[in-house]
Design a protein around this motif. Structure first.
Motif, PDB file in Angstrom:
ATOM      1  N   LYS A   4      42.753  51.481  36.639  1.00  0.00           N
ATOM      2  CA  LYS A   4      43.492  52.455  35.825  1.00  0.00           C
ATOM      3  C   LYS A   4      44.953  52.051  35.648  1.00  0.00           C
ATOM      4  O   LYS A   4      45.679  52.674  34.864  1.00  0.00           O
ATOM      5  N   ASN A   5      45.377  51.012  36.368  1.00  0.00           N
ATOM      6  CA  ASN A   5      46.771  50.547  36.290  1.00  0.00           C
ATOM      7  C   ASN A   5      46.803  49.050  36.003  1.00  0.00           C
ATOM      8  O   ASN A   5      45.966  48.297  36.537  1.00  0.00           O
ATOM      9  N   TYR A   6      47.797  48.626  35.209  1.00  0.00           N
ATOM     10  CA  TYR A   6      47.895  47.219  34.829  1.00  0.00           C
ATOM     11  C   TYR A   6      49.343  46.760  34.824  1.00  0.00           C
ATOM     12  O   TYR A   6      50.267  47.556  34.629  1.00  0.00           O
ATOM     13  N   LEU A   7      49.503  45.458  35.019  1.00  0.00           N
ATOM     14  CA  LEU A   7      50.802  44.811  34.884  1.00  0.00           C
ATOM     15  C   LEU A   7      50.687  43.727  33.828  1.00  0.00           C
ATOM     16  O   LEU A   7      49.774  42.888  33.891  1.00  0.00           O
ATOM     17  N   PHE A   8      51.598  43.770  32.869  1.00  0.00           N
ATOM     18  CA  PHE A   8      51.721  42.692  31.884  1.00  0.00           C
ATOM     19  C   PHE A   8      53.016  41.959  32.203  1.00  0.00           C
ATOM     20  O   PHE A   8      54.078  42.577  32.320  1.00  0.00           O
TER      21      PHE A   8
ATOM     22  N   THR B 148      46.131  46.234  38.614  1.00  0.00           N
ATOM     23  CA  THR B 148      46.912  46.425  39.848  1.00  0.00           C
ATOM     24  C   THR B 148      46.515  47.632  40.681  1.00  0.00           C
ATOM     25  O   THR B 148      47.033  47.811  41.791  1.00  0.00           O
ATOM     26  N   GLU B 149      45.619  48.477  40.179  1.00  0.00           N
ATOM     27  CA  GLU B 149      45.232  49.646  40.984  1.00  0.00           C
ATOM     28  C   GLU B 149      44.551  49.183  42.266  1.00  0.00           C
ATOM     29  O   GLU B 149      43.701  48.274  42.246  1.00  0.00           O
ATOM     30  N   ALA B 150      44.893  49.792  43.388  1.00  0.00           N
ATOM     31  CA  ALA B 150      44.306  49.452  44.684  1.00  0.00           C
ATOM     32  C   ALA B 150      43.099  50.341  44.958  1.00  0.00           C
ATOM     33  O   ALA B 150      43.235  51.554  45.098  1.00  0.00           O
ATOM     34  N   PHE B 151      41.918  49.741  45.028  1.00  0.00           N
ATOM     35  CA  PHE B 151      40.699  50.472  45.365  1.00  0.00           C
ATOM     36  C   PHE B 151      39.603  49.454  45.646  1.00  0.00           C
ATOM     37  O   PHE B 151      39.687  48.283  45.262  1.00  0.00           O
ATOM     38  N   LEU B 152      38.551  49.886  46.300  1.00  0.00           N
ATOM     39  CA  LEU B 152      37.352  49.091  46.484  1.00  0.00           C
ATOM     40  C   LEU B 152      36.198  49.839  45.849  1.00  0.00           C
ATOM     41  O   LEU B 152      35.957  50.995  46.151  1.00  0.00           O
ATOM     42  N   GLY B 153      35.489  49.168  44.974  1.00  0.00           N
ATOM     43  CA  GLY B 153      34.431  49.789  44.192  1.00  0.00           C
ATOM     44  C   GLY B 153      34.464  49.187  42.805  1.00  0.00           C
ATOM     45  O   GLY B 153      35.544  48.980  42.241  1.00  0.00           O
ATOM     46  N   VAL B 154      33.319  48.903  42.243  1.00  0.00           N
ATOM     47  CA  VAL B 154      33.277  48.148  40.986  1.00  0.00           C
ATOM     48  C   VAL B 154      33.425  49.089  39.794  1.00  0.00           C
ATOM     49  O   VAL B 154      32.487  49.795  39.417  1.00  0.00           O
TER      50      VAL B 154
ATOM     51  N   GLY C 282      44.793  45.593  48.031  1.00  0.00           N
ATOM     52  CA  GLY C 282      43.575  46.167  47.467  1.00  0.00           C
ATOM     53  C   GLY C 282      43.530  46.127  45.954  1.00  0.00           C
ATOM     54  O   GLY C 282      42.606  46.697  45.345  1.00  0.00           O
ATOM     55  N   ALA C 283      44.493  45.467  45.321  1.00  0.00           N
ATOM     56  CA  ALA C 283      44.559  45.458  43.858  1.00  0.00           C
ATOM     57  C   ALA C 283      43.267  44.912  43.252  1.00  0.00           C
ATOM     58  O   ALA C 283      42.698  43.926  43.730  1.00  0.00           O
ATOM     59  N   CYS C 284      42.842  45.561  42.193  1.00  0.00           N
ATOM     60  CA  CYS C 284      41.573  45.231  41.539  1.00  0.00           C
ATOM     61  C   CYS C 284      41.496  43.759  41.135  1.00  0.00           C
ATOM     62  O   CYS C 284      40.442  43.127  41.255  1.00  0.00           O
ATOM     63  N   VAL C 285      42.608  43.187  40.686  1.00  0.00           N
ATOM     64  CA  VAL C 285      42.586  41.791  40.247  1.00  0.00           C
ATOM     65  C   VAL C 285      42.173  40.851  41.362  1.00  0.00           C
ATOM     66  O   VAL C 285      41.519  39.826  41.120  1.00  0.00           O
ATOM     67  N   LEU C 286      42.503  41.192  42.615  1.00  0.00           N
ATOM     68  CA  LEU C 286      42.209  40.312  43.737  1.00  0.00           C
ATOM     69  C   LEU C 286      40.754  40.376  44.163  1.00  0.00           C
ATOM     70  O   LEU C 286      40.248  39.455  44.815  1.00  0.00           O
ATOM     71  N   HIS C 287      40.065  41.448  43.806  1.00  0.00           N
ATOM     72  CA  HIS C 287      38.693  41.640  44.260  1.00  0.00           C
ATOM     73  C   HIS C 287      37.670  41.544  43.129  1.00  0.00           C
ATOM     74  O   HIS C 287      36.568  41.028  43.336  1.00  0.00           O
ATOM     75  N   TYR C 288      38.025  42.050  41.968  1.00  0.00           N
ATOM     76  CA  TYR C 288      37.051  42.141  40.880  1.00  0.00           C
ATOM     77  C   TYR C 288      37.451  41.354  39.637  1.00  0.00           C
ATOM     78  O   TYR C 288      36.794  41.421  38.611  1.00  0.00           O
TER      79      TYR C 288
ATOM     80  N   MET D  21      40.098  46.259  30.010  1.00  0.00           N
ATOM     81  CA  MET D  21      41.493  46.347  30.426  1.00  0.00           C
ATOM     82  C   MET D  21      42.329  46.983  29.326  1.00  0.00           C
ATOM     83  O   MET D  21      41.940  46.980  28.150  1.00  0.00           O
ATOM     84  N   GLN D  22      43.467  47.506  29.703  1.00  0.00           N
ATOM     85  CA  GLN D  22      44.417  48.061  28.746  1.00  0.00           C
ATOM     86  C   GLN D  22      45.453  46.986  28.408  1.00  0.00           C
ATOM     87  O   GLN D  22      46.177  46.528  29.282  1.00  0.00           O
ATOM     88  N   ALA D  23      45.498  46.569  27.155  1.00  0.00           N
ATOM     89  CA  ALA D  23      46.484  45.571  26.733  1.00  0.00           C
ATOM     90  C   ALA D  23      47.645  46.263  26.034  1.00  0.00           C
ATOM     91  O   ALA D  23      47.452  47.280  25.357  1.00  0.00           O
TER      92      ALA D  23
END
Length: 352
Positions: A152-156, A142-148, A57-63, A102-104
């Motif tokens: 709130k979470n990121y991986l660098f 990387t946060e898992a959710f559905l909704g645009v 459900g990670a945001c990167v995969l959907h949005y 995004m948070q860099a």
């Protein structure tokens, strides 16, 4: 920051220089660091190169919240390993992250992680001219959710790839397809960011160009009248002894090599002009014999001379399909600097 290093127990075999190509091999290790609203950026580490654990459900995969950079490390003739203008790339990632909500990581944390990883895998830096260690910093949601909404979470993370020439032609001039059907970006969009979405939208046109025997696509603006960039590169034209390149308009990526080339050309007291460039004026200059050279600039290829534009059913030959003197001089200028053949008078290099 403290960066623990977990060394691989299964080192990979290093490919031979003539096998490298571009982006086909990866080194033994990678750098990772996470972000959460509660902890900020935390848990920096170097681990063996391995698949990423990611929630379906990670945001990167959907949005599509994904952003990356590209830079290189070079082995100089005195065996020093240097990065070329890494601060520029870190700042560009930060700017792109703002556009994508995004948070860099701060630039100093990015650089510290990149340097630590290159030091860990320093033996992978190719030691021949034309070779380099390509560095791919990547930021994903990387946060898992559905909704645009923004994650709130990121991986660098950063991975490394030993590379040779980007194009199979090497420094030989390439053929470019003038694309009139598809567009890469539009005003107000993501064209000025190194977002993964930009490259996904370019794939179909690039695939069709390759079927026509072309290495890349010349992208036009949303009106199909003005020139923007060439696939993975910014583009320059020499017409009537003036060097022209499209001005940054919000839909063109501000390339670090482009910026460096402009600085070098100005230091040589050559007339370099950034402005809106129409396809019509390039076609006219070619028909009148005033188009002297064309070349692309980018981290991957450095300087890539253009020998031909395929436009509709016409082949527009540039400089007899030979590398022009300006492109040759620029290529030598940058490679001599990167491989330690000349001093770094502009402080563009960062020693590892």
């Amino acid at each position: 920051m403290s960066i623990p290093v977990e060394k691989t127990s299964k080192p990979k075999i290093h490919p031979a220089p003539d096998q490298l190509g571009f982006g086909q091999f990866f080194t033994d290790h990678m750098f990772l660091m996470e972000y959460s609203e509660a902890k900020g950026w935390h848990n920096p580490r170097i681990t063996p190169y391995q698949p990423l654990p990611i929630d379906p459900g990670a945001c990167v995969l959907h949005y599509g919240q994904a952003l990356f950079e590209g830079m290189k490390a070079f082995s100089q003739k005195n065996d020093d390993v240097v990065l070329f203008r890494p601060q520029y790339n870190c700042q560009r990632l930060i700017t792109g992250a703002t556009r994508l909500c995004m948070q860099a990581p701060p630039a100093d944390l990015m650089l510290e992680g990149i340097q630590a990883l290159v030091r860990t895998d320093q033996a992978w830096v190719p030691k021949f001219q034309g070779g380099a260690l390509y560095i791919r910093p990547t930021l994903i949601a990387t946060e898992a959710f559905l909704g645009v909404r923004p994650s709130k979470n990121y991986l660098f993370y950063v991975i490394l790839s030993p590379v040779g020439s980007y194009y199979k032609e090497g420094l030989n001039p390439i053929s470019i397809w003038v694309e009139e059907k598809y567009i890469r970006a539009a005003p107000g969009g993501l064209g000025a960011t190194k977002a993964g979405a930009n490259y996904a939208s370019s794939l179909l046109a690039a695939q069709e160009a390759k079927k026509k025997g072309c290495a890349q696509v010349l992208w036009l603006d949303v009106t199909h009248e003005h020139i923007e960039e060439v696939g993975t590169m910014n583009v320059f034209f020499k017409i009537d002894d003036q060097i022209l390149t499209p001005s940054l308009n919000g839909s063109i990526l501000a390339g670090g090599t482009r910026d460096s080339v402009i600085q070098v050309l100005k230091s040589w007291n050559l007339p370099v002009i950034e402005r809106r460039l129409s396809l019509a004026e390039i076609l006219e200059a070619h028909s009148q014999g005033r188009l002297q050279e064309a070349f692309g600039t980018g981290t991957a290829a450095v300087i890539s001379p253009i020998g031909e534009f395929q436009y509709r059913d016409r082949a527009l030959i540039v400089n007899g399909r030979a590398i022009g003197p300006l492109a040759q001089k620029l290529y030598k200028e940058f490679t001599d600097l990167q491989y330690g053949e000349k001093p770094d008078t502009r402080q563009w290099l960062m020693k590892i």
